[in-house]
Scaffold this motif. Structure first.
Motif, short mmCIF file in Angstrom:
data_model
loop_
_atom_site.label_atom_id
_atom_site.label_comp_id
_atom_site.label_asym_id
_atom_site.label_seq_id
_atom_site.Cartn_x
_atom_site.Cartn_y
_atom_site.Cartn_z
N CYS A 1 -8.04 4.78 6.96
CA CYS A 1 -7.84 6.15 6.50
C CYS A 1 -6.37 6.45 6.28
N CYS A 2 -6.14 7.57 5.59
CA CYS A 2 -4.78 8.01 5.27
C CYS A 2 -4.69 9.52 5.48
N VAL A 3 -3.76 9.95 6.31
CA VAL A 3 -3.50 11.37 6.55
C VAL A 3 -2.21 11.74 5.82
N ILE A 4 -2.23 12.84 5.10
CA ILE A 4 -1.13 13.19 4.20
C ILE A 4 -0.68 14.62 4.44
N ALA A 5 0.61 14.83 4.40
CA ALA A 5 1.16 16.18 4.44
C ALA A 5 2.38 16.24 3.52
N LEU B 1 0.83 -1.21 0.00
CA LEU B 1 0.00 0.00 0.00
C LEU B 1 0.86 1.25 0.00
N PHE B 2 1.87 1.30 0.86
CA PHE B 2 2.77 2.46 0.86
C PHE B 2 3.44 2.61 -0.50
N ALA B 3 3.90 1.51 -1.09
CA ALA B 3 4.58 1.58 -2.40
C ALA B 3 3.65 2.15 -3.45
N THR B 4 2.38 1.76 -3.41
CA THR B 4 1.40 2.28 -4.37
C THR B 4 1.21 3.78 -4.21
N LEU B 5 1.11 4.23 -2.97
CA LEU B 5 0.90 5.65 -2.71
C LEU B 5 2.11 6.48 -3.11
N PHE B 6 3.30 6.02 -2.74
CA PHE B 6 4.51 6.76 -3.10
C PHE B 6 4.71 6.79 -4.61
N ARG B 7 4.43 5.67 -5.25
CA ARG B 7 4.60 5.60 -6.71
C ARG B 7 3.68 6.60 -7.40
N ALA B 8 2.45 6.70 -6.92
CA ALA B 8 1.50 7.65 -7.50
C ALA B 8 2.00 9.08 -7.36
N GLY B 9 2.54 9.40 -6.19
CA GLY B 9 3.07 10.74 -5.98
C GLY B 9 4.23 11.06 -6.90
N LEU B 10 5.12 10.10 -7.07
CA LEU B 10 6.29 10.31 -7.93
C LEU B 10 5.89 10.45 -9.40
N GLN B 11 4.95 9.63 -9.84
CA GLN B 11 4.54 9.70 -11.24
C GLN B 11 3.90 11.04 -11.58
N ALA B 12 3.23 11.63 -10.59
CA ALA B 12 2.56 12.92 -10.84
C ALA B 12 3.54 14.06 -11.04
N VAL C 1 0.98 15.43 -3.69
CA VAL C 1 -0.01 15.17 -2.64
C VAL C 1 -1.37 14.83 -3.25
N ASP C 2 -1.78 15.58 -4.27
CA ASP C 2 -3.06 15.30 -4.93
C ASP C 2 -3.09 13.88 -5.49
N ALA C 3 -1.97 13.44 -6.05
CA ALA C 3 -1.91 12.09 -6.63
C ALA C 3 -1.98 11.02 -5.55
N VAL C 4 -1.34 11.27 -4.39
CA VAL C 4 -1.43 10.33 -3.28
C VAL C 4 -2.87 10.23 -2.79
N VAL C 5 -3.56 11.35 -2.69
CA VAL C 5 -4.96 11.35 -2.28
C VAL C 5 -5.80 10.50 -3.22
N ALA D 1 -5.03 6.83 -2.70
CA ALA D 1 -5.57 6.34 -1.43
C ALA D 1 -7.08 6.12 -1.54
N LYS D 2 -7.77 7.03 -2.19
CA LYS D 2 -9.21 6.85 -2.38
C LYS D 2 -9.50 5.64 -3.25
N GLY D 3 -8.59 5.37 -4.21
CA GLY D 3 -8.74 4.19 -5.03
C GLY D 3 -8.61 2.90 -4.25
N LYS D 4 -7.96 2.98 -3.09
CA LYS D 4 -7.84 1.83 -2.18
C LYS D 4 -8.90 1.87 -1.09
N ARG D 5 -9.90 2.72 -1.28
CA ARG D 5 -11.05 2.85 -0.37
C ARG D 5 -10.63 3.33 1.03
N LEU D 6 -9.69 4.24 1.04
CA LEU D 6 -9.27 4.87 2.29
C LEU D 6 -9.88 6.26 2.36
N GLN D 7 -10.37 6.64 3.53
CA GLN D 7 -10.71 8.04 3.75
C GLN D 7 -9.41 8.83 3.79
N THR D 8 -9.44 10.06 3.30
CA THR D 8 -8.21 10.84 3.23
C THR D 8 -8.38 12.20 3.88
#
Length: 446
Positions: free
Chosen positions: A334-338, A14-25, A284-288, A291-298
């Motif tokens: 849920c996922c909290v992001i900064a 899950l972390f790898a997916t979120l970080f990868r999304a942020g980097l790709q953006a 950050v927008d890409a991570v959000v 995360a929503k795609g993984k059904r996490l509240q953000t």
């Protein structure tokens, strides 16, 4: 490949997916390709058009951790129309190019390779005329990678000053205000060194996207002064520790016996365009979205976090406890992001970076909480003077460390996060990512 040192496979994925999304953006190659177009003899960079029939030569220079990927993209878009170029990247961040030469140098402390590259770049710029076009590629890290000491200042002087500021807890804005007044390149002085038309393409690693701070603003007006630089040294109690040559230059500048860096309104900036192509907000927008795609509240706390990394960790810990105990401000999962760039005031002799220090401090704050993870992630893939991108901790990290006889509070006191996480296998490893847009800080409660 992103390796995440979390204790559970599903959390690592899950972390790898979120970080990868942020980097790709914020991939600089894709960002340049979106903003730079060449068709029928006309070059378009963002909203600005450059009829190349009006320009004799097209030369590319640049610096920063992402500038290698930016150079590759520019070659794809412009091909043989580029005459020549020179870009400086951090060791290990190089990329294969044909027309634009890529050199590697030291970061975060400048070194001799960076000095030689800076001299070669300025010599190249000096050959340009008013009917030439200079494209400048800038990203985070350019301040260190492009050292060009002002008269009377040596590279050794700048190295010591940089080290003192890095250890002091000074912000990047404050560090760059000092560096601009010890340089022949920073603070708009690169643009001032040529009569050519200048187009800067910029990937931001600076909160607020201040063009004068990104890479120390070599093509942007500098709002800071010699007096500002001196006050920063005094504020962090290093004014009497920096080399005498640095003090003499700043004192001469305050006495107005040296010219200030170019300011807003200067005539030279009429021929300079600066275009921002990416920043932490996009990551950050890409991570959000992921995360929503993984059904996490953000919940996005901020994209402009600053201050001490340990204080940010305390805040994340407080939120984690609120979620765990009261189910607010969100219920699990849920996922909290900064995003942003906190600082570390170094008081120990250890090794680490701000993302690892954040994670180390967070481990104490979330100790004992079930199914909670906190991670600090440097988007360039190198946190501080280390080869890792950051670290991840959970509610059991302190207990595991204790059982393995690794003292977490001692490691935190000595600013020694890197060896600690290496021992407990808590690092996040990506290798050089080719981009750089501030850090990402995440809390998962599943």
């Amino acid at each position: 490949m992103i390796q995440v040192g979390a204790s559970q496979p599903r959390v690592r994925a899950l972390f790898a997916t979120l970080f990868r999304a942020g980097l790709q953006a914020v991939d600089p190659y894709a960002a340049v390709c979106r903003q730079v177009r060449f068709r029928r003899g006309q070059l378009t960079i963002g909203p600005q058009r450059y009829p190349l029939s009006q320009h004799q030569r097209l030369v590319v220079v640049g610096a920063g951790k992402a500038s290698g990927r930016m150079a590759q993209a520019l070659e794809r878009q412009l091909g043989a129309r580029i005459d020549t170029g020179l870009v400086v990247v951090k060791y290990g961040h190089g990329a294969p190019t044909k027309k634009i030469r890529i050199l590697e140098a030291g970061h975060p402390v400048p070194d001799g390779a960076g000095l030689r590259a800076s001299r070669a770049m300025m010599a190249l710029i000096a050959t340009l005329k008013s009917d030439d076009l200079l494209i400048v590629l800038l990203s985070g890290g350019a301040s260190s990678l492009l050292p060009s000491p002002a008269s009377g200042i040596t590279l050794k002087d700048k190295q010591l000053t940089t080290k003192l500021l890095l250890r002091s807890g000074a912000t990047i804005q404050e560090m760059n205000a000092v560096r601009k007044h010890l340089s022949c390149v920073k603070g708009g002085q690169l643009a001032a060194a040529t009569s050519a038309r200048v187009a800067s393409v910029i990937l931001s690693d600076v909160i607020g996207n201040d063009l004068g701070t990104i890479g120390s603003g070599p093509t942007a007006p500098d709002p800071t002064t010699f007096r500002d630089a001196w006050r920063i040294l005094e504020r962090y109690e290093v004014a009497r520790k920096v080399p005498a040559s640095v003090r003499r230059r700043l004192e001469a500048g305050m006495q107005k016996t040296l010219p200030e860096t170019p300011k807003a309104g200067a005539v030279l900036f009429r021929r300079v365009d600066n275009l921002l192509i990416g920043d932490n907000q996009a990551a950050v927008d890409a991570v959000v979205k992921a995360a929503k795609g993984k059904r996490l509240q953000t919940l996005v706390l901020s994209t402009t976090v600053t201050g001490e990394a340990r204080e940010l960790a305390k805040f994340f810990g407080a939120i984690a406890r609120e979620i765990a105990v009261h189910g607010r401000p969100m219920a699990r999962p849920c996922c909290v992001i900064a995003g942003g760039e906190p600082t570390v005031t170094i008081r120990g002799q250890g090794k680490g970076g701000r993302a690892q220090e954040f994670a180390l401090a967070a481990a104490l704050e979330i100790a004992g909480l079930p199914a909670v993870w906190v991670a600090g992630f440097a988007t360039d893939g190198t946190d501080g003077p280390t080869s890792v991108a950051g670290a991840v901790v959970d509610g059991e990290t302190t207990a595991r460390a204790r059982r393995a006889k690794h003292d977490l509070p001692d490691a935190l006191q000595d600013n020694d996060a890197y060896p600690f996480f290496k021992k407990i296998r808590g690092h996040i490893v990506t290798g050089p990512t080719g981009t750089n847009v501030n850090d990402l800080y995440l809390l998962l409660a599943l």
